[in-house]
Design a protein around this motif. Structure first.
Motif, PDB file in Angstrom:
ATOM      1  N   UNK A 178       0.887  -1.461  -0.040  1.00  0.00           N
ATOM      2  CA  UNK A 178       0.104   0.043   0.040  1.00  0.00           C
ATOM      3  C   UNK A 178       0.865   1.244   0.025  1.00  0.00           C
ATOM      4  N   UNK A 179       1.788   1.026   0.877  1.00  0.00           N
ATOM      5  CA  UNK A 179       2.841   2.344   0.902  1.00  0.00           C
ATOM      6  C   UNK A 179       3.597   2.510  -0.363  1.00  0.00           C
ATOM      7  N   UNK A 180       4.156   1.469  -0.859  1.00  0.00           N
ATOM      8  CA  UNK A 180       4.881   1.423  -2.095  1.00  0.00           C
ATOM      9  C   UNK A 180       4.086   1.829  -3.298  1.00  0.00           C
ATOM     10  N   UNK A 181       2.812   1.349  -3.456  1.00  0.00           N
ATOM     11  CA  UNK A 181       1.778   1.488  -4.519  1.00  0.00           C
ATOM     12  C   UNK A 181       1.655   3.076  -4.511  1.00  0.00           C
ATOM     13  N   UNK A 182       1.415   3.711  -3.391  1.00  0.00           N
ATOM     14  CA  UNK A 182       1.040   5.038  -3.338  1.00  0.00           C
ATOM     15  C   UNK A 182       2.155   6.041  -4.089  1.00  0.00           C
ATOM     16  N   UNK A 234     -12.523   7.009  -2.022  1.00  0.00           N
ATOM     17  CA  UNK A 234     -12.064   5.931  -3.108  1.00  0.00           C
ATOM     18  C   UNK A 234     -11.462   7.168  -4.416  1.00  0.00           C
ATOM     19  N   UNK A 235     -11.895   8.232  -4.347  1.00  0.00           N
ATOM     20  CA  UNK A 235     -11.184   9.010  -5.315  1.00  0.00           C
ATOM     21  C   UNK A 235      -9.609   9.601  -5.108  1.00  0.00           C
ATOM     22  N   UNK A 242      -5.453   2.977   2.647  1.00  0.00           N
ATOM     23  CA  UNK A 242      -6.300   2.399   3.592  1.00  0.00           C
ATOM     24  C   UNK A 242      -7.307   1.281   3.268  1.00  0.00           C
ATOM     25  N   UNK A 243      -7.941   1.535   1.989  1.00  0.00           N
ATOM     26  CA  UNK A 243      -8.666   0.508   1.430  1.00  0.00           C
ATOM     27  C   UNK A 243      -8.417  -0.808   1.330  1.00  0.00           C
ATOM     28  N   UNK A 253      -7.621  -6.912  -4.128  1.00  0.00           N
ATOM     29  CA  UNK A 253      -8.022  -6.293  -5.587  1.00  0.00           C
ATOM     30  C   UNK A 253      -7.789  -4.778  -5.634  1.00  0.00           C
ATOM     31  N   UNK A 254      -7.490  -4.436  -4.358  1.00  0.00           N
ATOM     32  CA  UNK A 254      -7.387  -2.790  -4.250  1.00  0.00           C
ATOM     33  C   UNK A 254      -6.067  -2.470  -5.131  1.00  0.00           C
ATOM     34  N   UNK A 255      -5.019  -3.570  -4.994  1.00  0.00           N
ATOM     35  CA  UNK A 255      -3.944  -3.162  -5.821  1.00  0.00           C
ATOM     36  C   UNK A 255      -3.898  -2.989  -7.074  1.00  0.00           C
ATOM     37  N   UNK A 256      -5.135  -3.232  -7.845  1.00  0.00           N
ATOM     38  CA  UNK A 256      -5.376  -3.168  -9.198  1.00  0.00           C
ATOM     39  C   UNK A 256      -5.498  -1.502  -9.433  1.00  0.00           C
ATOM     40  N   UNK A 257      -6.051  -0.981  -8.376  1.00  0.00           N
ATOM     41  CA  UNK A 257      -6.124   0.522  -8.607  1.00  0.00           C
ATOM     42  C   UNK A 257      -4.886   1.148  -8.646  1.00  0.00           C
ATOM     43  N   UNK A 258      -3.957   0.714  -7.851  1.00  0.00           N
ATOM     44  CA  UNK A 258      -2.478   1.210  -7.902  1.00  0.00           C
ATOM     45  C   UNK A 258      -2.093   0.964  -9.318  1.00  0.00           C
ATOM     46  N   UNK A 259      -2.020  -0.281  -9.947  1.00  0.00           N
ATOM     47  CA  UNK A 259      -1.703  -0.597 -11.182  1.00  0.00           C
ATOM     48  C   UNK A 259      -2.172   0.252 -12.110  1.00  0.00           C
ATOM     49  N   UNK A 260      -3.557   0.561 -12.162  1.00  0.00           N
ATOM     50  CA  UNK A 260      -4.017   1.418 -13.273  1.00  0.00           C
ATOM     51  C   UNK A 260      -3.815   2.887 -13.043  1.00  0.00           C
ATOM     52  N   UNK A 261      -3.903   3.396 -11.528  1.00  0.00           N
ATOM     53  CA  UNK A 261      -3.326   4.655 -11.614  1.00  0.00           C
ATOM     54  C   UNK A 261      -1.914   5.020 -12.091  1.00  0.00           C
ATOM     55  N   UNK A 262      -1.118   3.994 -11.912  1.00  0.00           N
ATOM     56  CA  UNK A 262       0.539   4.052 -12.330  1.00  0.00           C
ATOM     57  C   UNK A 262       0.283   4.081 -13.944  1.00  0.00           C
ATOM     58  N   UNK A 263      -0.514   3.188 -14.324  1.00  0.00           N
ATOM     59  CA  UNK A 263      -0.301   2.850 -15.809  1.00  0.00           C
ATOM     60  C   UNK A 263      -0.766   4.094 -16.706  1.00  0.00           C
ATOM     61  N   UNK A 264      -2.028   4.710 -15.966  1.00  0.00           N
ATOM     62  CA  UNK A 264      -2.778   5.851 -16.599  1.00  0.00           C
ATOM     63  C   UNK A 264      -1.631   7.175 -16.630  1.00  0.00           C
ATOM     64  N   UNK A 265      -0.888   7.512 -15.309  1.00  0.00           N
ATOM     65  CA  UNK A 265       0.012   8.514 -15.504  1.00  0.00           C
ATOM     66  C   UNK A 265       1.257   8.221 -16.318  1.00  0.00           C
TER      67      UNK A 265
END
Length: 546
Positions: A178-182, A234-235, A242-243, A253-265
């Motif tokens: 969670x920390x590294x993904x952020x 969630x935004x 924390x989620x 599955x919340x790790x997918x949000x980190x992957x998607x956010x990183x991929x988009x940026x």
């Protein structure tokens, strides 16, 4: 045949765009061989040590369940730290430090990426490198890989440290990710802002503003709901940390949000870098007026013009932070309850006076330690002007080195006092309104905040000494400031030895309000500050510029 030829050409063009990435990555890691380990070790060990501190503080399941219930039921504390999803020791660790660690990982990552992208272009070093066998996308790729190395090392340290301390391996891994993904999400964001702006300062400021907005979204969402179900949470990428709910039935599955956010940026950054020339930007700075205002006639006016936006941002942030802190003081007694260990920790942080006064003292101490970050950055602006070849044109005129430095140092020292004053005002006003005694609480809160100034100035003076005497090691001030933050944040709960606590100048200040105040510690800290500044400016006069 044509399709094969086009495919081959595409592969050749892609490899050409990334030519030299490995070399640039090794160069970046070598340049950051001190900064990255300092960030990773200090931040990682702070997270790991929090587990031991909370174990001493809440040593029974009943105490942990009680504090989890009281924390979740307090909207102000949820805004500050987030809700508690589990009353286990690991769950309390994730609640207490997880969000803050994720936020700081974002700061680390954006500094790394901007340093090796826009800053390299701004100083002209990237143009020299690009004259060799360096692909168009190689600098950006190397910068992102450097941030990936730092974030992965941080995640690994947190996971291994917590697991080694006896916490469940799954929860430890979740918190580390969670920390590294952020951090990775904000590394990608910084890559975008580096393409949009034409200066490293603007890129950091824009990325930092988004990071601050993400924290505000998370805080507003958590204050509104007890289970972090608000769309505002969630935004926010900080809210995603924390989620994931480390140590509380992890949501992998919340790790997918980190992957998607990183991929988009990251994808956006690559698309933008392919559409601009080296050194150019999509948001060029507006041209100034034809005639400079009278305020720019001197070096002090120039320093104010360069640093005023940063000071305004910090001032607004401290005023808001003080207001948030003031809102939670009135519930300090309910928060601690009958837990004698918790009461002792607050007394070690804030003094032996009443619990509310000890709470004010502890919170203003936190403001003081954070203010040291602003002060260090303001002093390091001197070094930035020097390495960016902007100091030499100023010094080529009728401006001496001391006069040039005095402008930036005035902003650093006086700006520190200003932001602490505003932090104390926000805290005192909010607490006074909550307690129904504004006139009785405003003065002590402001006084407690301003009492932190001499300690912050001591670290500011140390930064001046490094810039003047050891300019290449000046960035080491961040390790010193981080160490003081760690001592102040973890030391009281972990019961660190007194000689360790004494390494921080903040440990020598009287505990105000309510504590006994004498002039001696303030005078000693101010004298040490004067010694540091005098030695630093003397060295600056004698050494070469650049």
């Amino acid at each position: 045949m044509t399709a094969v030829t086009l495919s081959s050409a595409a592969r050749t063009g892609g490899s050409r765009d990334l030519a030299g990435t490995g070399t640039l990555l090794r160069l970046a890691l070598r340049r950051d061989r001190l900064m990255i380990p300092a960030w990773v070790v200090l931040l990682g060990l702070t997270v790991v040590s929090m587990s031991g501190a909370l174990k001493k503080l809440y040593d029974t399941p009943a105490k942990r369940a009680d504090v989890a219930s009281s924390m979740t039921g307090n909207g102000s504390l949820r805004a500050l730290y987030g809700p508690v999803f589990s009353d286990s020791l690991g769950g309390l660790t994730a609640w207490r430090i997880g969000g803050i660690a994720a936020l700081l990982a974002g700061v680390m990552s954006l500094l790394i990426v901007v340093r090796h992208t826009r800053e390299e272009e701004e100083t002209g070093r990237q143009e020299l490198l690009s004259a060799a066998m360096v692909g168009r996308r190689a600098p950006l790729t190397a910068a992102l890989l450097t941030a990936l190395v730092a974030d992965a090392a941080l995640a690994l340290l947190i996971a291994a440290g917590l697991a080694g301390a006896g916490q469940p391996a799954g929860g430890a891994l979740a918190l580390g990710l969670a920390v590294g993904g952020t951090g990775l999400v904000f590394a990608g964001l910084a890559a975008v802002t580096a393409q949009l702006t034409e200066s490293a300062r603007a890129a950091k400021g824009l990325a930092g503003a988004v990071l601050g907005a993400a924290f505000v979204l998370r805080a507003a969402g958590d204050a509104a709901t007890e289970d972090a179900s608000s769309p505002l949470t969630w935004a926010s990428p900080v809210g995603w940390a924390e989620q994931l709910r480390a140590f509380a039935d992890e949501r992998w599955w919340v790790l997918l949000l980190f992957l998607a956010g990183t991929a988009v940026t990251v994808g956006a950054a690559y698309a933008l870098t392919a559409r601009r020339d080296l050194g150019m930007s999509f948001l060029p700075a507006r041209p100034g007026p034809a005639r400079a205002p009278a305020s720019l006639n001197g070096a002090t006016g120039l320093a104010w013009r360069l640093q005023r936006t940063t000071l305004f941002g910090w001032s607004a942030g401290f005023l808001a932070a003080g207001a948030v802190f003031g809102g939670i003081i009135d519930g300090a007694s309910d928060l601690v309850g009958d837990n004698e260990q918790a009461r002792q920790i607050f007394e070690r942080m804030g003094g032996q006076q009443g619990l509310s006064e000890a709470f004010i003292s502890a919170l203003t101490g936190m403001l003081g330690m954070v203010a040291a970050i602003y002060a260090a950055g303001a002093v390091l602006r001197l070094r930035g002007e020097e390495t960016g070849d902007r100091a030499e044109p100023v010094l080529a005129g009728a401006v001496g080195r001391l006069r040039w430095a005095a402008g930036h140092l005035a902003v650093a020292f006086l700006g520190t006092a200003l932001i602490l004053l505003l932090g104390g005002l926000g805290l005192g006003l909010t607490y006074g309104l909550t307690a129904g005694d504004v006139s009785g609480q405003l003065g002590p809160a402001v006084g407690a905040a301003l009492a932190q100034v001499p300690a912050v100035w001591t670290l500011t003076g140390l930064a001046v000494l490094l810039v003047g005497a050891l300019p290449k090691a000046a960035v080491g001030i961040w390790a010193v400031v981080g160490g003081c933050l760690g001592i102040g944040w973890v030391g009281p709960a972990a019961q660190l030895p007194q000689w360790v606590m004494n390494l921080s100048p903040f440990s020598h200040l009287p505990k105000l309000p309510g504590g006994e105040a004498t002039a001696e510690p303030f005078l000693w800290l101010l004298a040490l500050t004067a010694v540091f500044v005098t030695a630093g400016l003397t060295a600056l006069r004698r050494r070469d510029i650049g």
